[in-house]
Design a protein around this motif. Sequence first.
Motif, PDB file in Angstrom:
ATOM      1  N   GLU A   9       0.962  -1.260   0.034  1.00 31.04           N
ATOM      2  CA  GLU A   9       0.065   0.069   0.112  1.00 31.04           C
ATOM      3  C   GLU A   9       0.715   1.355   0.011  1.00 31.04           C
ATOM      4  OE1 GLU A   9      -2.748  -0.289   3.223  1.00 31.04           O
ATOM      5  OE2 GLU A   9      -3.756  -1.985   2.358  1.00 31.04           O
ATOM      6  N   TRP A  10       1.911   1.015   0.851  1.00 34.61           N
ATOM      7  CA  TRP A  10       2.665   2.484   0.751  1.00 34.61           C
ATOM      8  C   TRP A  10       3.820   2.632  -0.578  1.00 34.61           C
ATOM      9  CZ3 TRP A  10       7.938   2.534   0.745  1.00 34.61           C
ATOM     10  CH2 TRP A  10       8.504   1.138   0.848  1.00 34.61           C
ATOM     11  N   ILE A  11       3.880   1.567  -1.132  1.00 26.49           N
ATOM     12  CA  ILE A  11       4.943   1.553  -2.150  1.00 26.49           C
ATOM     13  C   ILE A  11       4.221   2.440  -3.487  1.00 26.49           C
ATOM     14  CG2 ILE A  11       6.105   0.125  -4.164  1.00 26.49           C
ATOM     15  CD1 ILE A  11       6.561  -2.102  -1.833  1.00 26.49           C
ATOM     16  N   VAL A  12       3.044   2.136  -3.766  1.00 28.39           N
ATOM     17  CA  VAL A  12       2.367   2.974  -4.835  1.00 28.39           C
ATOM     18  C   VAL A  12       2.193   4.315  -4.870  1.00 28.39           C
ATOM     19  CG1 VAL A  12       0.241   3.009  -6.263  1.00 28.39           C
ATOM     20  CG2 VAL A  12       1.004   0.836  -5.443  1.00 28.39           C
ATOM     21  N   PRO A  13       2.086   4.834  -3.695  1.00 26.39           N
ATOM     22  CA  PRO A  13       2.005   6.293  -3.613  1.00 26.39           C
ATOM     23  C   PRO A  13       3.444   6.964  -3.622  1.00 26.39           C
ATOM     24  CG  PRO A  13       0.606   5.511  -1.848  1.00 26.39           C
ATOM     25  CD  PRO A  13       1.276   4.305  -2.385  1.00 26.39           C
ATOM     26  N   PHE A  14       4.259   6.227  -2.983  1.00 31.57           N
ATOM     27  CA  PHE A  14       5.848   6.454  -2.989  1.00 31.57           C
ATOM     28  C   PHE A  14       6.338   6.553  -4.454  1.00 31.57           C
ATOM     29  CE2 PHE A  14      10.252   5.417  -2.974  1.00 31.57           C
ATOM     30  CZ  PHE A  14      10.600   6.327  -2.213  1.00 31.57           C
ATOM     31  N   ALA A  15       5.809   5.475  -5.328  1.00 31.93           N
ATOM     32  CA  ALA A  15       6.459   5.510  -6.560  1.00 31.93           C
ATOM     33  C   ALA A  15       5.803   6.426  -7.465  1.00 31.93           C
ATOM     34  CB  ALA A  15       6.171   3.996  -7.169  1.00 31.93           C
ATOM     35  N   VAL A  16       4.568   7.010  -7.076  1.00 35.56           N
ATOM     36  CA  VAL A  16       3.856   7.982  -7.899  1.00 35.56           C
ATOM     37  C   VAL A  16       4.658   9.326  -7.490  1.00 35.56           C
ATOM     38  CG1 VAL A  16       1.682   9.136  -8.408  1.00 35.56           C
ATOM     39  CG2 VAL A  16       1.657   6.652  -8.254  1.00 35.56           C
ATOM     40  N   LEU A  17       4.733   9.607  -6.162  1.00 37.47           N
ATOM     41  CA  LEU A  17       5.421  10.882  -5.836  1.00 37.47           C
ATOM     42  C   LEU A  17       6.975  11.147  -5.894  1.00 37.47           C
ATOM     43  CD1 LEU A  17       3.265  11.409  -2.473  1.00 37.47           C
ATOM     44  CD2 LEU A  17       3.185  12.701  -4.385  1.00 37.47           C
ATOM     45  N   LEU A  18       7.528   9.981  -5.899  1.00 38.20           N
ATOM     46  CA  LEU A  18       9.031  10.292  -6.381  1.00 38.20           C
ATOM     47  C   LEU A  18       9.268  10.854  -7.414  1.00 38.20           C
ATOM     48  CD1 LEU A  18      11.851   9.300  -5.380  1.00 38.20           C
ATOM     49  CD2 LEU A  18      11.843   7.339  -6.529  1.00 38.20           C
ATOM     50  N   PRO A  19       8.845  10.690  -8.653  1.00 40.34           N
ATOM     51  CA  PRO A  19       9.147  11.405  -9.612  1.00 40.34           C
ATOM     52  C   PRO A  19       8.711  13.141  -9.773  1.00 40.34           C
ATOM     53  CG  PRO A  19       7.964   9.697 -10.384  1.00 40.34           C
ATOM     54  CD  PRO A  19       7.924   9.640  -9.297  1.00 40.34           C
ATOM     55  N   PHE A  20       7.885  13.307  -8.756  1.00 42.39           N
ATOM     56  CA  PHE A  20       7.346  14.688  -8.651  1.00 42.39           C
ATOM     57  C   PHE A  20       8.395  15.473  -7.655  1.00 42.39           C
ATOM     58  CE2 PHE A  20       3.212  13.159  -9.729  1.00 42.39           C
ATOM     59  CZ  PHE A  20       2.876  13.705 -11.003  1.00 42.39           C
ATOM     60  N   VAL A  21       8.998  14.668  -6.665  1.00 42.99           N
ATOM     61  CA  VAL A  21      10.028  14.951  -5.697  1.00 42.99           C
ATOM     62  C   VAL A  21      11.165  15.395  -6.630  1.00 42.99           C
ATOM     63  CG1 VAL A  21      11.432  14.793  -3.736  1.00 42.99           C
ATOM     64  CG2 VAL A  21       8.809  14.191  -3.751  1.00 42.99           C
ATOM     65  N   LEU A  22      11.516  14.412  -7.398  1.00 40.83           N
ATOM     66  CA  LEU A  22      12.694  14.734  -8.107  1.00 40.83           C
ATOM     67  C   LEU A  22      12.712  15.727  -9.061  1.00 40.83           C
ATOM     68  CD1 LEU A  22      13.477  10.855  -9.035  1.00 40.83           C
ATOM     69  CD2 LEU A  22      14.687  12.509  -7.335  1.00 40.83           C
ATOM     70  N   VAL A  23      11.590  16.093  -9.636  1.00 36.09           N
ATOM     71  CA  VAL A  23      11.364  17.257 -10.670  1.00 36.09           C
ATOM     72  C   VAL A  23      11.397  18.578  -9.839  1.00 36.09           C
ATOM     73  CG1 VAL A  23       9.841  18.444 -11.914  1.00 36.09           C
ATOM     74  CG2 VAL A  23      10.003  16.115 -12.331  1.00 36.09           C
ATOM     75  N   VAL A  24      10.975  18.470  -8.879  1.00 29.79           N
ATOM     76  CA  VAL A  24      11.160  19.898  -7.847  1.00 29.79           C
ATOM     77  C   VAL A  24      12.587  20.241  -7.308  1.00 29.79           C
ATOM     78  CG1 VAL A  24      10.594  20.753  -5.305  1.00 29.79           C
ATOM     79  CG2 VAL A  24       8.684  19.529  -6.937  1.00 29.79           C
ATOM     80  N   LEU A  25      13.261  18.946  -6.946  1.00 33.43           N
ATOM     81  CA  LEU A  25      14.834  19.179  -6.673  1.00 33.43           C
ATOM     82  C   LEU A  25      15.502  19.582  -7.855  1.00 33.43           C
ATOM     83  CD1 LEU A  25      15.196  16.042  -4.380  1.00 33.43           C
ATOM     84  CD2 LEU A  25      14.983  18.348  -3.529  1.00 33.43           C
ATOM     85  N   VAL A  26      15.186  19.144  -8.862  1.00 35.75           N
ATOM     86  CA  VAL A  26      16.027  19.552 -10.086  1.00 35.75           C
ATOM     87  C   VAL A  26      15.870  20.927 -10.544  1.00 35.75           C
ATOM     88  CG1 VAL A  26      16.425  18.960 -12.521  1.00 35.75           C
ATOM     89  CG2 VAL A  26      16.286  17.345 -10.846  1.00 35.75           C
ATOM     90  N   ALA A  27      14.604  21.223 -10.485  1.00 31.30           N
ATOM     91  CA  ALA A  27      14.059  22.688 -10.705  1.00 31.30           C
ATOM     92  C   ALA A  27      14.626  23.664  -9.765  1.00 31.30           C
ATOM     93  CB  ALA A  27      12.684  22.825 -10.623  1.00 31.30           C
ATOM     94  N   GLY A  28      14.825  23.434  -8.463  1.00 29.82           N
ATOM     95  CA  GLY A  28      15.358  24.322  -7.572  1.00 29.82           C
ATOM     96  C   GLY A  28      16.922  24.251  -7.642  1.00 29.82           C
ATOM     97  N   SER A  29      17.535  23.309  -8.055  1.00 31.00           N
ATOM     98  CA  SER A  29      19.000  23.571  -8.229  1.00 31.00           C
ATOM     99  C   SER A  29      19.336  24.413  -9.603  1.00 31.00           C
ATOM    100  CB  SER A  29      19.755  21.987  -8.637  1.00 31.00           C
ATOM    101  OG  SER A  29      19.070  21.500  -9.566  1.00 31.00           O
ATOM    102  N   GLY A  30      18.508  24.207 -10.292  1.00 33.31           N
ATOM    103  CA  GLY A  30      18.619  24.973 -11.491  1.00 33.31           C
ATOM    104  C   GLY A  30      18.450  26.609 -11.274  1.00 33.31           C
ATOM    105  N   ARG A  31      17.302  26.731 -10.478  1.00 32.29           N
ATOM    106  CA  ARG A  31      17.255  28.182  -9.903  1.00 32.29           C
ATOM    107  C   ARG A  31      18.419  28.803  -9.211  1.00 32.29           C
ATOM    108  NH1 ARG A  31      11.180  27.140  -8.183  1.00 32.29           N
ATOM    109  NH2 ARG A  31      10.084  27.410 -10.301  1.00 32.29           N
ATOM    110  N   ARG A  32      18.947  27.947  -8.514  1.00 32.42           N
ATOM    111  CA  ARG A  32      20.070  28.513  -7.522  1.00 32.42           C
ATOM    112  C   ARG A  32      21.287  28.422  -8.595  1.00 32.42           C
ATOM    113  NH1 ARG A  32      19.942  24.853  -3.493  1.00 32.42           N
ATOM    114  NH2 ARG A  32      20.600  23.275  -5.008  1.00 32.42           N
ATOM    115  N   ALA A  33      21.580  27.605  -9.445  1.00 31.54           N
ATOM    116  CA  ALA A  33      22.529  28.004 -10.466  1.00 31.54           C
ATOM    117  C   ALA A  33      22.324  29.314 -11.131  1.00 31.54           C
ATOM    118  CB  ALA A  33      22.792  26.753 -11.333  1.00 31.54           C
TER     119      ALA A  33
END
Length: 111
Positions: A9-33
């Motif tokens: 039950e926890w794996i599916v939401p985790f698998a769905v949310l993980l790509p969104f978290v990664l996109v936010v992190l990548v976007a944030g590092s781009g702004r910092r650069a």
Amino acid sequence: MTVFNGTMEWIVPFAVLLPFVLVVLVAGSGRRAAADHHARRLAEIERKLDLVMDHLGIREPEPRVPDAVLRELLAGRRIQAIKEMRAATGASLREAKDAVDLIAQRHGIPT
């Protein structure tokens, strides 16, 4: 079988949310650069402007001292002078204190 379903039950939401978290992190590092790039560029422009001003013999005028700040300094009320500087300029406490100290030094007022 219940344990397996509970684990899944926890794996599916985790698998769905993980790509969104990664996109936010990548976007944030781009702004910092980008911010770092802009800061370096601005520093370079300021350096060049300083060189041009020095070459032309242009001096930046001293900022106008608010009357209330000078009046409080002359009366020996340094803390009130800092408060007046903050009110007049919107400076932080540190900036206002440094400015008042510089004003006092330039006018020969002991602090």
